[in-house]
Design an enzyme around this catalytic site. Structure first.
Site, PDB file in Angstrom:
ATOM      1  NE  ARG A   1      56.921 -34.865  -8.462  1.00 23.71           N
ATOM      2  CZ  ARG A   1      56.986 -35.917  -7.653  1.00 23.71           C
ATOM      3  NH1 ARG A   1      56.080 -36.067  -6.714  1.00 23.71           N
ATOM      4  NH2 ARG A   1      57.945 -36.822  -7.780  1.00 23.71           N
TER       5      ARG A   1
ATOM      6  CG  ASP B   1      47.150 -31.013  -5.976  1.00 22.03           C
ATOM      7  OD1 ASP B   1      46.633 -30.858  -7.098  1.00 22.03           O
ATOM      8  OD2 ASP B   1      48.227 -31.598  -5.807  1.00 22.03           O
TER       9      ASP B   1
ATOM     10  CE  LYS C   1      49.594 -31.868  -2.808  1.00 19.75           C
ATOM     11  NZ  LYS C   1      49.960 -32.964  -3.678  1.00 19.75           N
TER      12      LYS C   1
ATOM     13  NE  ARG D   1      54.008 -33.130  -1.325  1.00 20.15           N
ATOM     14  CZ  ARG D   1      53.704 -34.429  -1.396  1.00 20.15           C
ATOM     15  NH1 ARG D   1      54.139 -35.267  -0.481  1.00 20.15           N
ATOM     16  NH2 ARG D   1      52.948 -34.877  -2.375  1.00 20.15           N
TER      17      ARG D   1
ATOM     18  CB  THR E   1      54.731 -40.893  -0.659  1.00 19.69           C
ATOM     19  OG1 THR E   1      53.795 -39.788  -0.632  1.00 19.69           O
ATOM     20  CG2 THR E   1      56.142 -40.353  -0.746  1.00 19.69           C
TER      21      THR E   1
ATOM     22  N   GLY F   1      50.678 -40.327  -0.517  1.00 21.41           N
ATOM     23  CA  GLY F   1      50.120 -39.518   0.577  1.00 21.41           C
ATOM     24  C   GLY F   1      48.985 -38.604   0.122  1.00 21.41           C
ATOM     25  CB  THR F   2      48.619 -36.402  -2.847  1.00 23.25           C
ATOM     26  OG1 THR F   2      49.856 -35.739  -2.583  1.00 23.25           O
ATOM     27  CG2 THR F   2      47.608 -35.438  -3.423  1.00 23.25           C
TER      28      THR F   2
HETATM   29  C1  R5P Z   1      51.791 -32.652  -6.851  1.00 20.43           C
HETATM   30  O1  R5P Z   1      51.326 -31.530  -6.934  1.00 20.43           O
HETATM   31  C2  R5P Z   1      51.421 -33.773  -7.755  1.00 20.43           C
HETATM   32  O2  R5P Z   1      50.420 -33.431  -8.654  1.00 20.43           O
HETATM   33  C3  R5P Z   1      51.012 -35.015  -6.971  1.00 20.43           C
HETATM   34  O3  R5P Z   1      49.822 -34.744  -6.275  1.00 20.43           O
HETATM   35  C4  R5P Z   1      52.078 -35.421  -5.978  1.00 20.43           C
HETATM   36  O4  R5P Z   1      53.350 -35.348  -6.533  1.00 20.43           O
HETATM   37  C5  R5P Z   1      51.814 -36.819  -5.486  1.00 20.43           C
HETATM   38  O5  R5P Z   1      52.805 -37.144  -4.551  1.00 20.43           O
HETATM   39  P1  R5P Z   1      52.524 -38.165  -3.379  1.00 20.43           P
HETATM   40  O6  R5P Z   1      51.970 -39.407  -3.989  1.00 20.43           O
HETATM   41  O7  R5P Z   1      53.878 -38.366  -2.748  1.00 20.43           O
HETATM   42  O8  R5P Z   1      51.591 -37.519  -2.414  1.00 20.43           O
END
Ligand code: R5P
Length: 292
Positions: A93, A165, A188, A190, A221, A223-224
């Site tokens: 990422r 996203d 989204k 962050r 996490t 969260g997304t």
């Molecule tokens: C980010 O762009 C990835 O595609 C995922 O949406 C993200 O890494 C998910 O992370 P989390 O579960 O912490 O929100």
């Protein structure tokens, strides 16, 4: 060919070897008293096409070091070729320098692998494909969406697919095509300090009475997906199902998703998480190995 499972293979060497009708073996691994990794490779390496299976879930740095030790040792022991199957590839990422001086870890990972003697690479749905230009050799990226579509189709009616996203729009479009339904996406943001996720722009489309399938490459996490789930449930969705590939599930992700109203989670066996519906990607990895 010999398929060798590393300490973080999550058992995938067996399903890959079975699909290919090839032999499999497992490395011996230990920890030295000071915390350093010890690796001993199986005997049959000389002259073989060696396939190393090692995911890089938590503890990521340890699992990456083990993979590099396995590859470097296979090269020393005269392997004919060295392919790494890295079902979940960590560090992908951070694929650019967001602020001055940051490590571009996605590119660094690929360079480390080449330096250790890996000449071909198989990865299941990485965060993005662009960093792989830094790798010299064959790269095969395994698409889990057909497998996910087949599994999720059994528990939904009147679905709509949602990318949580903008980066996930292509995934959502592909899954929606297979489920023969519409797709939409959320925007989204962050927070770069707290890592908290907020929904930035309104959603497009109607969610009233729908089974919403939120698709993402990774749940870290949670969260997304939790934010996206709350948003569509507040707009009348009937139920929310999370479909992701790598269930990293850090910091109470399961409870976060449950608390946000996600009723079912689907994942792939690229990491050893169990508390979800887990699909075996072994045959798809085997198919990419035959192409390489
Ligand atoms: C980010 O762009 C990835 O595609 C995922 O949406 C993200 O890494 C998910 O992370 P989390 O579960 O912490 O929100």
């Amino acid at each position: 060919m010999i398929i060798i499972g590393g300490p973080a293979s999550n058992g995938l060497e067996d399903s890959i070897a079975k699909a290919l009708n090839e032999k499999s073996a497992k490395v011996v691994d230990k920890l030295f008293p000071d915390g350093e990794s010890y690796i001993k490779m199986p005997d049959e390496i000389d002259g073989e096409d060696v396939v190393l299976v090692q995911s890089t879930y938590s503890p990521q740095d340890k699992h990456i070091m083990e993979l590099l030790l396995m590859a470097d040792t296979a090269r020393d022991l005269n392997a004919n070729s060295i392919t790494a199957v890295v079902p979940y590839m960590a560090y992908m990422r951070q694929d650019r320098r967001f602020t001055n001086g940051e490590a571009v870890s996605a590119q660094a990972m690929l360079r480390f692998m080449n330096a250790a003697g890996i000449t071909s690479l198989v990865v299941v749905q990485p965060h993005k494909s662009t960093p792989f230009t830094a790798f010299h050799g064959n790269v095969s990226l395994v698409d889990p969406i057909p497998l996910q579509a087949k599994a999720v189709s059994k528990i939904i009616s009147d679905p709509v697919v949602l990318a949580p996203d903008k980066g996930g729009i292509n995934r959502a479009e592909e899954l929606a095509g297979m489920l023969k339904c519409k797709f939409s996406h959320i925007d989204k943001v962050r927070d770069s300090v707290t890592w908290e996720v907020k929904v930035e722009a309104p959603l497009v489309g109607s969610f009233e009475g729908k089974d919403v399938v939120i698709v993402d490459d990774i749940i870290s996490t949670g969260g997304t997906i939790a934010q996206a789930a709350r948003e569509v449930l507040s707009r009348g969705a009937e139920k929310v199902i999370a479909v992701a590939t790598h269930l990293v599930m850090a910091n109470g992700a399961r409870d976060r998703l449950k608390g946000a109203g996600v009723s079912e989670i689907f994942g792939i066996n690229t990491v050893p998480y169990q508390d979800a519906k887990i699909l075996d990607i072994g045959s798809q990895i085997a198919a990419s190995l035959t192409k390489i």
